[in-house]
Scaffold this active site. Structure first.
Site, PDB file in Angstrom:
ATOM      1  N   TYR A 158       7.521  10.180   2.674  1.00 49.59           N
ATOM      2  CA  TYR A 158       6.499  11.118   3.468  1.00 49.59           C
ATOM      3  C   TYR A 158       7.168  11.232   5.145  1.00 49.59           C
ATOM      4  O   TYR A 158       6.696  11.778   5.974  1.00 49.59           O
ATOM      5  CB  TYR A 158       5.504  10.244   3.967  1.00 49.59           C
ATOM      6  N   LYS A 225       6.858   0.131  -7.140  1.00 54.91           N
ATOM      7  CA  LYS A 225       7.456   0.739  -8.362  1.00 54.91           C
ATOM      8  C   LYS A 225       8.940   0.084  -8.354  1.00 54.91           C
ATOM      9  O   LYS A 225      10.112   0.990  -8.783  1.00 54.91           O
ATOM     10  CB  LYS A 225       7.335   2.202  -8.239  1.00 54.91           C
ATOM     11  N   ASP A 275       2.111   1.931 -11.856  1.00 52.51           N
ATOM     12  CA  ASP A 275       1.608   2.392 -12.936  1.00 52.51           C
ATOM     13  C   ASP A 275       0.612   1.434 -13.638  1.00 52.51           C
ATOM     14  O   ASP A 275      -0.505   1.871 -13.952  1.00 52.51           O
ATOM     15  CB  ASP A 275       2.599   3.161 -14.195  1.00 52.51           C
ATOM     16  N   ASP A 299      -1.213   6.783  -1.088  1.00 50.21           N
ATOM     17  CA  ASP A 299      -1.865   7.975  -0.996  1.00 50.21           C
ATOM     18  C   ASP A 299      -2.528   8.275  -2.213  1.00 50.21           C
ATOM     19  O   ASP A 299      -3.653   8.614  -2.295  1.00 50.21           O
ATOM     20  CB  ASP A 299      -0.796   8.938  -0.745  1.00 50.21           C
TER      21      ASP A 299
END
Ligand code: NAP
Length: 408
Positions: A158, A225, A275, A299
């Site tokens: 971002y 992640k 995930d 987000d």
């Protein structure tokens, strides 16, 4: 003093001393009405807030709303979507609330929301997600959801550092990587950079841990992640554990230390891969409490949590920095409902509840939240919820706000 030609007359400025907000009885709060349904939901929010404050403090406290220009009204008046004076005003008055803003399509415009977060360095996006009785939900036990997501707001993909495919810059970088690092990137690729710093990660995780300790929450989960993106997402997790150990060892315990020392009265620090987290929040909803995560994960994840417990129309948000705080509805401008007095103002009203908490006006915050809860439990709601609730009475946006006021 004036900003955008409007005098700061009524009310007093909120100050900050030794890291603590000093809130006068008549604070000036900035208000960006917002585009689209902003004209409907912002007056509804102000009515509910004003009446909650009046009732909670018997007229001894009162907010002085200061209009701030951003979005389409700013463009019409000043030929820019985010006037410098609006940013300067927020810096001066410290606390503001905003309706949704249109992101102008094309012309190289970046989101005004993202711009505001970056210029004011509002590094933490805080989104509490809980269930309100009676709200239609796609899952069987929406009441198990009660999380607060702390999303890093200034870094990650971002940061806006990206180049078009086949641009001079992208091609130069591809060439540089090939020559200097022996890294092959496919020709004519578009490129984006994902910065994740120790400074940026630590200040966000620190805020999440402090919140957990102050509010007697049971755990802080570092969502990342890092199995794939080891030096960005993986480092975020590592810095989080190290920070908890270094600065909060009296109050926290890492999940893998449970059994070696007492957990009593301690906040558990754990981590989950992103995930996995998306399925865990569906299958083990009530095991999660406070979540600290990087920008993109946050987000996606905050909208998924909101959907699980009743949708974006009910999801509030806050963008907090060292010196300023901007509270905002998390949905967009829903242009097809603009000026129809139809949209649901709950997201903005609950953002105002967070704002009242931020001011330490807990009595008004609790009163407002309970008034909203009662109104929904009475099955009197705006169209979006009424269409999914059996036997509900549909109210306009303004009538819904009046119903909340009657339920305070
Ligand atoms: P949106 O404005 O959130 O609206 C999408 C749909 O969500 C609406 O058509 C409506 O669904 C429902 N909805 C959203 N807010 C609602 C409310 N308060 N009450 C009832 N229903 C509501 O998303 P979008 O159409 O993708 O975006 C429109 C503009 O908003 C874009 O310019 C976008 O950039 C901007 N945006 C701004 C923000 C922000 O300011 N923070 C955030 C997101 C998007 P139904 O028609 O099914 O009833």
């Amino acid at each position: 003093m004036q900003f955008n030609g409007i005098e700061l007359v009524d009310g007093d400025i909120i100050k900050k001393e030794n890291g603590k907000l000093i809130v006068p009885n008549n604070p000036i709060i900035g208000c960006i009405e917002g585009d689209g349904i902003g004209v409907d939901i912002t007056p509804a929010m102000k009515l509910v807030v004003d009446k909650s404050v009046e009732k909670a403090y018997l007229g001894k406290k009162k907010i002085s709303w200061y209009p701030l220009f951003a979005g389409e009204n700013a463009f019409k008046k000043f030929n820019t979507y985010l006037p410098e004076d609006t940013v300067n005003a927020i810096k001066h008055i410290r606390v503001a609330i905003k309706g949704p803003l249109t992101t102008p399509v094309g012309g190289g415009f970046r989101s005004i929301n993202v711009m505001l977060r970056q210029v004011l360095d509002l590094y933490a996006c805080i989104r509490p997600v809980r269930y309100y009785n009676g709200i239609p939900s796609p899952v069987r036990h929406p009441e198990k959801m009660n999380v607060v997501i702390f999303r890093e707001n200034t870094e990650d993909v971002y940061a806006g550092i990206e180049w078009k495919a086949d641009s001079k810059e992208a091609n130069q970088i591809i060439e540089y990587f090939k020559n200097n690092f022996n890294v092959d990137i496919r020709e004519k690729s578009a490129l984006g950079i994902k910065p994740v710093s120790q400074f940026g990660s630590e200040r966000l995780i620190k805020m999440a841990i402090e919140y957990a300790i102050e509010n007697n929450r049971k755990s802080v989960t570092l969502m990342h992640k890092g199995n794939i993106q080891k030096f960005t997402e993986g480092a975020f997790k590592q810095w989080g554990y190290e920070l908890a150990k270094k600065e909060f060892s009296k109050y926290t315990i890492a999940e893998d230390e449970i059994g070696q020392q007492s957990v009593e009265n301690k906040v558990i620090i754990n981590d989950r891969i992103a995930d996995n987290m998306f399925q865990q929040i569906l299958t083990r909803t009530d095991e999660y409490d406070i979540i600290a995560t990087t920008n993109l994960n946050g987000d996606y994840f905050s909208d998924a949590c909101a959907a699980q417990s009743g949708g974006l129309g009910m999801a509030p948000g806050a963008n907090i920095g060292e010196n300023e705080a901007v509270f905002e509805a998390t949905h967009g401008t829903a242009p097809k409902y603009a000026s129809l007095d139809k949209a649901n103002p709950s997201s903005l009203i609950l953002s105002a509840k967070m704002m009242l908490d931020h001011l330490n006006w807990q009595e008004a915050a609790t009163m407002l939240e309970q008034g909203l809860e009662r109104t929904i439990a009475d099955k009197t709601t705006t169209y979006d919820l009424a269409r999914q609730m059996e036997g509900a009475k549909e109210l306009s946006c303004s009538k819904f706000a009046e119903a909340i006021v009657n339920n305070l």
